[in-house]
Design an enzyme around this catalytic site. Structure first.
Site, PDB file in Angstrom:
ATOM      1  CD1 TRP A 101      43.176  43.403  36.685  1.00  0.00           C
ATOM      2  CD2 TRP A 101      43.856  43.780  34.573  1.00  0.00           C
ATOM      3  NE1 TRP A 101      44.060  44.458  36.693  1.00  0.00           N
ATOM      4  CE2 TRP A 101      44.494  44.714  35.429  1.00  0.00           C
ATOM      5  CE3 TRP A 101      44.127  43.832  33.209  1.00  0.00           C
ATOM      6  CZ2 TRP A 101      45.397  45.680  34.951  1.00  0.00           C
ATOM      7  CZ3 TRP A 101      45.019  44.787  32.738  1.00  0.00           C
ATOM      8  CH2 TRP A 101      45.642  45.695  33.608  1.00  0.00           C
ATOM      9  CG  ASP A 170      44.997  37.277  34.737  1.00  0.00           C
ATOM     10  OD1 ASP A 170      46.084  37.148  35.336  1.00  0.00           O
ATOM     11  OD2 ASP A 170      44.600  38.349  34.247  1.00  0.00           O
ATOM     12  CE  LYS A 194      49.752  43.663  38.798  1.00  0.00           C
ATOM     13  NZ  LYS A 194      48.788  43.292  37.795  1.00  0.00           N
TER      14      LYS A 194
HETATM   15  C1  LIG Z   1      48.204  43.566  36.537  1.00  0.00           C
HETATM   16  C2  LIG Z   1      47.265  42.577  35.959  1.00  0.00           C
HETATM   17  C3  LIG Z   1      47.195  42.355  34.570  1.00  0.00           C
HETATM   18  C4  LIG Z   1      48.031  43.134  33.568  1.00  0.00           C
HETATM   19  O1  LIG Z   1      49.319  42.710  33.627  1.00  0.00           O
HETATM   20  P1  LIG Z   1      50.437  43.213  32.593  1.00  0.00           P
HETATM   21  O2  LIG Z   1      51.606  42.402  33.014  1.00  0.00           O
HETATM   22  O3  LIG Z   1      50.598  44.686  32.788  1.00  0.00           O
HETATM   23  O4  LIG Z   1      49.974  42.903  31.225  1.00  0.00           O
HETATM   24  C5  LIG Z   1      46.323  41.388  34.105  1.00  0.00           C
HETATM   25  N1  LIG Z   1      45.556  40.678  34.955  1.00  0.00           N
HETATM   26  C6  LIG Z   1      45.586  40.877  36.289  1.00  0.00           C
HETATM   27  C7  LIG Z   1      44.711  40.061  37.176  1.00  0.00           C
HETATM   28  C8  LIG Z   1      46.439  41.836  36.833  1.00  0.00           C
HETATM   29  O5  LIG Z   1      46.479  42.036  38.155  1.00  0.00           O
END
Ligand SMILES: *Cc1c(COP(=O)(O)O)cnc(C)c1O
Length: 358
Positions: A101, A170, A194
């Protein structure tokens, strides 16, 4: 019957929250309609929206100088929105690459800003976090972006790095998993699916003084200042996910808040890693100090048995244990809503699988 759902995302939600939503789906708060079917500008929905923000602020103890935005587009849209909002012409930004990511985030940022990579764990196959003392942080960078929990590789920062520029994080897969010192960050963002609620909602927490540099061509819905001024309702927001996230925040408060979550999550992860390490059959490649509490990837001694492992686990109600398609293997995600009983059940299955096939 409910399964134990180990999906990395969209992920399991607290059962009491789903039951609440079910009870009020057809007739929400005596309105004779569902919360999905009313105007986002109605008094009733505005109260839901405001209460969700207030509860999130309370849970994370978010200082008043931070804006909290409830946006759409997922974490992936934020990979672009962040540089487009925070960076002026000629500015550079710093990124730390610790996995799938963070690599995606830095590649997207390259389209809009000059990116320097302050540290890169690719050579370790993303099994460790480079020592912060070795990071090459450009002191002129507008911010440093990192990914506190890499959902796919299962690598988590057990600390907040100390750097001379604002931190952008993030937190899609570890927000609300333990108490957090929000004041250490310039911007925190997370897709909801999540550890917050359903997909379709993205939360951005941003310190006010970082705003105001948005490039003129930036689409209005991506503009943090405009969204903040409009209460995240420049256009129609994701009302049902916002409502459900609010229910999850109430559940978190009832369960003892983030301190309780932090204790539970540490206990669940320790159980599973201790078993994996002792098993002699399963393995996790991540340096122990940096193992994720949220996402536990593991391999079997015989990779040819992984398909059988997943199908036999599914037959016992332990579902979605397959690793991400980019890396293979297995992965158990242990977000707030996964009860410790689910981890006990998984370990019991893993032990029995070794007896049968090991
Ligand atoms: C799942 C995830 C993403 C992507 O998320 P989307 O909502 O599908 O764009 C980005 N960063 C992390 C750390 C993730 O776990």
């Amino acid at each position: 019957v409910r399964i134990y759902n180990f999906s990395a995302g969209p992920a399991t939600l607290p059962l009491p929250v789903l039951e609440e939503a079910q009870r009020e789906l057809l007739d929400w708060a005596g309105s004779g309609t569902s919360v999905m079917e009313i105007s986002h500008r109605s008094k009733a929905f505005l109260a839901v929206a405001r209460e969700a923000e207030a509860d999130l602020r309370e849970l994370l103890a978010i200082p008043p100088e931070y804006k909290v935005l409830f946006l759409s587009g997922g974490a992936t849209l934020q990979f672009a929105s962040i540089p487009l909002n925070l960076v002026g012409p000629g500015d550079s930004v710093a990124y730390v690459n610790t996995g799938h990511w963070s690599d995606k985030a830095l590649k997207e940022a390259r389209r809009y800003a000059t990116v320097t990579v302050a540290a890169d764990a690719k050579d370790s196959n993303y099994t460790t976090i480079p020592e912060v003392a070795s990071w090459q942080v450009d002191p002129a960078a507008r911010y440093l972006h990192y990914t506190p929990n890499e959902t796919i590789q299962g690598v988590e920062f057990p600390f907040i790095p100390d750097v001379p520029v604002p931190l952008v994080a993030d937190m899609s897969s570890n927000i609300l998993s333990a108490p957090l010192e929000v004041s250490r960050f310039g911007l925190i963002y997370a897709g909801a699916q999540k550890n917050i609620g359903p997909s379709g909602l993205t939360i951005v927490i941003v310190r006010e003084d970082l705003l105001g540099r948005a490039q003129a061509s930036l689409p209005s819905v991506m503009n943090y200042s405009l969204q903040a001024a409009e209460g995240s309702m420049l256009n129609t927001p994701a009302t049902f996910p916002w409502y459900l996230a609010g229910r999850v925040f109430k559940w978190l408060k009832r369960e003892g808040g983030l301190a309780a979550m932090g204790r539970n999550n540490a206990a669940k992860a320790a159980l599973l890693y201790d078993y994996i390490d002792a098993s002699g059959f399963y393995s996790n490649p991540v340096v122990p100090a940096y193992r994720s509490r949220m996402n536990v990837p593991f391999r079997l001694a015989d990779a040819a048995l992984e398909g059988l492992f997943a199908s036999e686990a599914a037959a016992e109600g332990l579902r979605f244990l397959e690793g991400h398609r980019a890396v293979g293997g297995m992965r158990a995600s242990l977000y707030n809503a996964m009860p410790i009983e689910g981890v006990h059940a998984l370990i019991a299955f893993m032990k029995a699988f070794v007896v049968r096939h090991g």
